[in-house]
Design a protein around this motif. Sequence first.
Motif, PDB file in Angstrom:
ATOM      1  N   PHE A   8     -25.952 -30.705  52.108  1.00 15.41           N
ATOM      2  CA  PHE A   8     -25.637 -31.799  51.189  1.00 15.41           C
ATOM      3  C   PHE A   8     -24.176 -31.730  50.739  1.00 15.41           C
ATOM      4  O   PHE A   8     -23.482 -32.749  50.678  1.00 15.41           O
ATOM      5  CB  PHE A   8     -26.588 -31.713  49.975  1.00 15.41           C
ATOM      6  CG  PHE A   8     -26.278 -32.727  48.928  1.00 15.41           C
ATOM      7  CD1 PHE A   8     -26.635 -34.063  49.090  1.00 15.41           C
ATOM      8  CD2 PHE A   8     -25.612 -32.340  47.770  1.00 15.41           C
ATOM      9  CE1 PHE A   8     -26.330 -34.984  48.111  1.00 15.41           C
ATOM     10  CE2 PHE A   8     -25.310 -33.271  46.802  1.00 15.41           C
ATOM     11  CZ  PHE A   8     -25.664 -34.594  46.960  1.00 15.41           C
ATOM     12  N   LEU A   9     -23.714 -30.531  50.442  1.00 16.68           N
ATOM     13  CA  LEU A   9     -22.311 -30.388  50.004  1.00 16.68           C
ATOM     14  C   LEU A   9     -21.326 -30.777  51.105  1.00 16.68           C
ATOM     15  O   LEU A   9     -20.292 -31.396  50.874  1.00 16.68           O
ATOM     16  CB  LEU A   9     -22.065 -28.951  49.550  1.00 16.68           C
ATOM     17  CG  LEU A   9     -22.811 -28.511  48.272  1.00 16.68           C
ATOM     18  CD1 LEU A   9     -22.557 -27.027  48.004  1.00 16.68           C
ATOM     19  CD2 LEU A   9     -22.366 -29.348  47.083  1.00 16.68           C
ATOM     20  N   VAL A  10     -21.633 -30.410  52.358  1.00 19.80           N
ATOM     21  CA  VAL A  10     -20.766 -30.801  53.476  1.00 19.80           C
ATOM     22  C   VAL A  10     -20.734 -32.302  53.625  1.00 19.80           C
ATOM     23  O   VAL A  10     -19.693 -32.923  53.866  1.00 19.80           O
ATOM     24  CB  VAL A  10     -21.230 -30.112  54.772  1.00 19.80           C
ATOM     25  CG1 VAL A  10     -20.474 -30.666  55.968  1.00 19.80           C
ATOM     26  CG2 VAL A  10     -21.060 -28.599  54.666  1.00 19.80           C
ATOM     27  N   TRP A  11     -21.922 -32.931  53.450  1.00 17.86           N
ATOM     28  CA  TRP A  11     -21.968 -34.391  53.584  1.00 17.86           C
ATOM     29  C   TRP A  11     -21.144 -35.077  52.506  1.00 17.86           C
ATOM     30  O   TRP A  11     -20.434 -36.042  52.756  1.00 17.86           O
ATOM     31  CB  TRP A  11     -23.437 -34.835  53.503  1.00 17.86           C
ATOM     32  CG  TRP A  11     -23.596 -36.329  53.574  1.00 17.86           C
ATOM     33  CD1 TRP A  11     -23.597 -37.092  54.676  1.00 17.86           C
ATOM     34  CD2 TRP A  11     -23.770 -37.204  52.462  1.00 17.86           C
ATOM     35  NE1 TRP A  11     -23.746 -38.418  54.337  1.00 17.86           N
ATOM     36  CE2 TRP A  11     -23.863 -38.508  52.968  1.00 17.86           C
ATOM     37  CE3 TRP A  11     -23.862 -36.990  51.068  1.00 17.86           C
ATOM     38  CZ2 TRP A  11     -24.043 -39.619  52.146  1.00 17.86           C
ATOM     39  CZ3 TRP A  11     -24.034 -38.097  50.259  1.00 17.86           C
ATOM     40  CH2 TRP A  11     -24.116 -39.394  50.792  1.00 17.86           C
ATOM     41  N   VAL A  12     -21.200 -34.552  51.289  1.00 18.57           N
ATOM     42  CA  VAL A  12     -20.420 -35.124  50.183  1.00 18.57           C
ATOM     43  C   VAL A  12     -18.918 -35.011  50.457  1.00 18.57           C
ATOM     44  O   VAL A  12     -18.129 -35.931  50.244  1.00 18.57           O
ATOM     45  CB  VAL A  12     -20.793 -34.443  48.844  1.00 18.57           C
ATOM     46  CG1 VAL A  12     -19.826 -34.852  47.748  1.00 18.57           C
ATOM     47  CG2 VAL A  12     -22.232 -34.772  48.469  1.00 18.57           C
ATOM     48  N   GLN A  13     -18.517 -33.819  50.976  1.00 18.88           N
ATOM     49  CA  GLN A  13     -17.090 -33.610  51.256  1.00 18.88           C
ATOM     50  C   GLN A  13     -16.591 -34.539  52.348  1.00 18.88           C
ATOM     51  O   GLN A  13     -15.522 -35.129  52.244  1.00 18.88           O
ATOM     52  CB  GLN A  13     -16.849 -32.148  51.635  1.00 18.88           C
ATOM     53  CG  GLN A  13     -15.368 -31.806  51.829  1.00 18.88           C
ATOM     54  CD  GLN A  13     -15.189 -30.353  52.205  1.00 18.88           C
ATOM     55  OE1 GLN A  13     -16.099 -29.752  52.800  1.00 18.88           O
ATOM     56  NE2 GLN A  13     -14.048 -29.786  51.880  1.00 18.88           N
ATOM     57  N   MET A  14     -17.372 -34.707  53.383  1.00 17.44           N
ATOM     58  CA  MET A  14     -16.976 -35.591  54.480  1.00 17.44           C
ATOM     59  C   MET A  14     -16.930 -37.035  54.024  1.00 17.44           C
ATOM     60  O   MET A  14     -16.071 -37.811  54.447  1.00 17.44           O
ATOM     61  CB  MET A  14     -17.948 -35.414  55.656  1.00 17.44           C
ATOM     62  CG  MET A  14     -17.903 -34.038  56.308  1.00 17.44           C
ATOM     63  SD  MET A  14     -16.294 -33.659  57.019  1.00 17.44           S
ATOM     64  CE  MET A  14     -16.253 -34.866  58.328  1.00 17.44           C
ATOM     65  N   GLY A  47      -7.052 -42.860  47.105  1.00 16.58           N
ATOM     66  CA  GLY A  47      -6.920 -42.070  45.893  1.00 16.58           C
ATOM     67  C   GLY A  47      -5.738 -41.145  45.919  1.00 16.58           C
ATOM     68  O   GLY A  47      -5.042 -40.991  46.931  1.00 16.58           O
ATOM     69  N   THR A  48      -5.465 -40.481  44.760  1.00 14.75           N
ATOM     70  CA  THR A  48      -4.330 -39.564  44.622  1.00 14.75           C
ATOM     71  C   THR A  48      -4.754 -38.266  43.948  1.00 14.75           C
ATOM     72  O   THR A  48      -3.970 -37.651  43.239  1.00 14.75           O
ATOM     73  CB  THR A  48      -3.203 -40.235  43.802  1.00 14.75           C
ATOM     74  OG1 THR A  48      -3.749 -40.596  42.508  1.00 14.75           O
ATOM     75  CG2 THR A  48      -2.637 -41.427  44.501  1.00 14.75           C
ATOM     76  N   SER A  49      -5.943 -37.870  44.179  1.00 16.52           N
ATOM     77  CA  SER A  49      -6.418 -36.638  43.540  1.00 16.52           C
ATOM     78  C   SER A  49      -6.121 -35.428  44.413  1.00 16.52           C
ATOM     79  O   SER A  49      -5.877 -35.542  45.608  1.00 16.52           O
ATOM     80  CB  SER A  49      -7.928 -36.725  43.285  1.00 16.52           C
ATOM     81  OG  SER A  49      -8.614 -36.883  44.521  1.00 16.52           O
ATOM     82  N   GLY A  50      -6.111 -34.276  43.801  1.00 24.16           N
ATOM     83  CA  GLY A  50      -5.944 -33.028  44.527  1.00 24.16           C
ATOM     84  C   GLY A  50      -4.491 -32.704  44.798  1.00 24.16           C
ATOM     85  O   GLY A  50      -3.550 -33.269  44.224  1.00 24.16           O
ATOM     86  N   GLU A 114      -1.882 -29.420  54.983  1.00 26.07           N
ATOM     87  CA  GLU A 114      -3.331 -29.400  54.750  1.00 26.07           C
ATOM     88  C   GLU A 114      -3.692 -30.175  53.478  1.00 26.07           C
ATOM     89  O   GLU A 114      -3.094 -29.988  52.417  1.00 26.07           O
ATOM     90  CB  GLU A 114      -3.814 -27.955  54.638  1.00 26.07           C
ATOM     91  CG  GLU A 114      -5.307 -27.834  54.415  1.00 26.07           C
ATOM     92  CD  GLU A 114      -5.765 -26.396  54.382  1.00 26.07           C
ATOM     93  OE1 GLU A 114      -6.702 -26.082  53.635  1.00 26.07           O
ATOM     94  OE2 GLU A 114      -5.145 -25.563  55.114  1.00 26.07           O
ATOM     95  N   TYR A 115      -4.674 -31.037  53.655  1.00 24.43           N
ATOM     96  CA  TYR A 115      -5.267 -31.716  52.497  1.00 24.43           C
ATOM     97  C   TYR A 115      -6.780 -31.698  52.671  1.00 24.43           C
ATOM     98  O   TYR A 115      -7.334 -32.307  53.599  1.00 24.43           O
ATOM     99  CB  TYR A 115      -4.764 -33.157  52.388  1.00 24.43           C
ATOM    100  CG  TYR A 115      -5.450 -33.960  51.308  1.00 24.43           C
ATOM    101  CD1 TYR A 115      -5.262 -33.650  49.969  1.00 24.43           C
ATOM    102  CD2 TYR A 115      -6.314 -34.999  51.642  1.00 24.43           C
ATOM    103  CE1 TYR A 115      -5.889 -34.382  48.972  1.00 24.43           C
ATOM    104  CE2 TYR A 115      -6.942 -35.739  50.649  1.00 24.43           C
ATOM    105  CZ  TYR A 115      -6.729 -35.426  49.319  1.00 24.43           C
ATOM    106  OH  TYR A 115      -7.373 -36.143  48.319  1.00 24.43           O
ATOM    107  N   ARG A 116      -7.421 -30.965  51.771  1.00 33.48           N
ATOM    108  CA  ARG A 116      -8.872 -30.781  51.828  1.00 33.48           C
ATOM    109  C   ARG A 116      -9.287 -30.286  53.208  1.00 33.48           C
ATOM    110  O   ARG A 116      -8.821 -29.243  53.661  1.00 33.48           O
ATOM    111  CB  ARG A 116      -9.574 -32.067  51.426  1.00 33.48           C
ATOM    112  CG  ARG A 116      -9.322 -32.433  49.957  1.00 33.48           C
ATOM    113  CD  ARG A 116     -10.184 -33.573  49.479  1.00 33.48           C
ATOM    114  NE  ARG A 116      -9.933 -33.793  48.055  1.00 33.48           N
ATOM    115  CZ  ARG A 116     -10.549 -34.717  47.340  1.00 33.48           C
ATOM    116  NH1 ARG A 116     -11.442 -35.522  47.920  1.00 33.48           N
ATOM    117  NH2 ARG A 116     -10.278 -34.850  46.054  1.00 33.48           N
ATOM    118  N   ALA A 117     -10.112 -31.047  53.919  1.00 34.73           N
ATOM    119  CA  ALA A 117     -10.647 -30.550  55.201  1.00 34.73           C
ATOM    120  C   ALA A 117      -9.776 -30.941  56.383  1.00 34.73           C
ATOM    121  O   ALA A 117     -10.106 -30.644  57.526  1.00 34.73           O
ATOM    122  CB  ALA A 117     -12.071 -31.059  55.399  1.00 34.73           C
TER     123      ALA A 117
END
Length: 474
Positions: A8-14, A47-50, A114-117
């Motif tokens: 579930f966490l992988v799906w949310v990240q993708m 978006g502009t988060s992270g 690198e940005y997130r994944a």
Amino acid sequence: MTATVALFLVWVQMSAVAGTSLNLTQTSPQAFFGLSLQFKCALTTAGTSGALFFQRNTYVKCSVKRSDCTQYTSDTHSQTQYTCGCGRQSDGNYVYILNATSLHDDVEGNWRCEYRAFSNTINVTLTDSEGPTQIRLDKTEPQPKEGGSVNLTCSANCLPDCRYSWTKGGQDMTSRTRGSRGQVLALKGLVGDDSGNYTCTAVNPSSNKASDISAFLLVQTGPKRKDGASFTPTLRTSKGQTARLEATFTGDPRPELTWWKIEEGALTPVNNGAGETVRQDTPGRVGGSLTAVLEVKVETDDDMGMYCVSAENILDTTFVYIDLQGEGQQPMGAVCGQAEKGLPTFEIGVSVGLGSMFAIGIVVAVVFYIKYQTMKRELESPYASTSRRPSGMDSNHYQELPSPKMWRKQLQDGGYTLPVGDHLEVFSTKVDMRPVEGKVIATNAATNPVYEHISLYDDGTFPRQNSNCSTSSS
């Protein structure tokens, strides 16, 4: 249960990064020790988060906070210095930039944006510098003339591109260079002092290796008498002495110097050993100049007078005079050729010109005076010209008549009576006639018929229309 949570966490990240892409590029194809390098990371996402990270191998060298494009972290322990930031493009996406300066070996390796994944990787290696070799210097004009311009261009084989500097006699000429690397030295409005040796130095910015080359620039100038050099325009001497005549010139190419003597208004070359007079022409360079020396042994009055030295090259010819006079003798004030400023020939020319102008002025004044007298006479005696006589006047009775303003007085002085009234008439016979001893005066004396054509108003002017004048006898 645990496996289900992980999926579930992988799906949310993708899902959060769906549509995201990265592209890392190196703006310069090569990196050199000691210089700088720039990386650009184009990010497409919502978006502009992270934060976005720049990593070498497994180490984060710099990071950018996406919300305001400020630098978040930076590696301060590397010999290579890093700074980062970002900017928004016209399409709404962001470009993240990493600047690496004072490059050292620690910049080499795999770089990743690198940005997130998502990430994108490139490899960076330092390129060995080369040169400078085969340095050369070119001129747009081999021998420019005074007042002209010339460009000096320096080139060398360098990797990376060399930087160039210029000197002339140890003086820095950087302010007169063009281009970001100072490769071209532009000289405008040339003067004689611009002649000299110019040195170009090519420096490899990576290795600091340098190579230089020099070239002589000759600015062609016409001959001129050198300011500050010994020069006496009038020399005093006496018989039995030897006078030294001297003049110093500048000019390139080197001018030819010739001595002359002004005799009977003409230039006569000065020949060595003429008679018993000793004359010596000794040219020699003195500090970039040329000095002409003539020694004259004065034995007779003919040895004195006006001497002239000419300096000639392919551009121009200049003459300088020296007046050799005896003690107490007034200077001749003569010059030769293109003599220097303030010479008497100019004063003589001015005097002749002023005299000519004065003579012309007198002639014009005389002509004007004659014209004025003629016009005045015609105005005062309107019938003095036969072309202006009233029609019908007998030419046998032609005579010069006074002006209307003088008419009354002359008639009264002549014994004529002018009645007073609105309309004055000229009577052609005299009244109150007195006998003259020895002469008989006829009472019906013949009169000049010209008066029968003239009548006056009270103001002394002629009538506007013709009127018949009547005569009466007393």
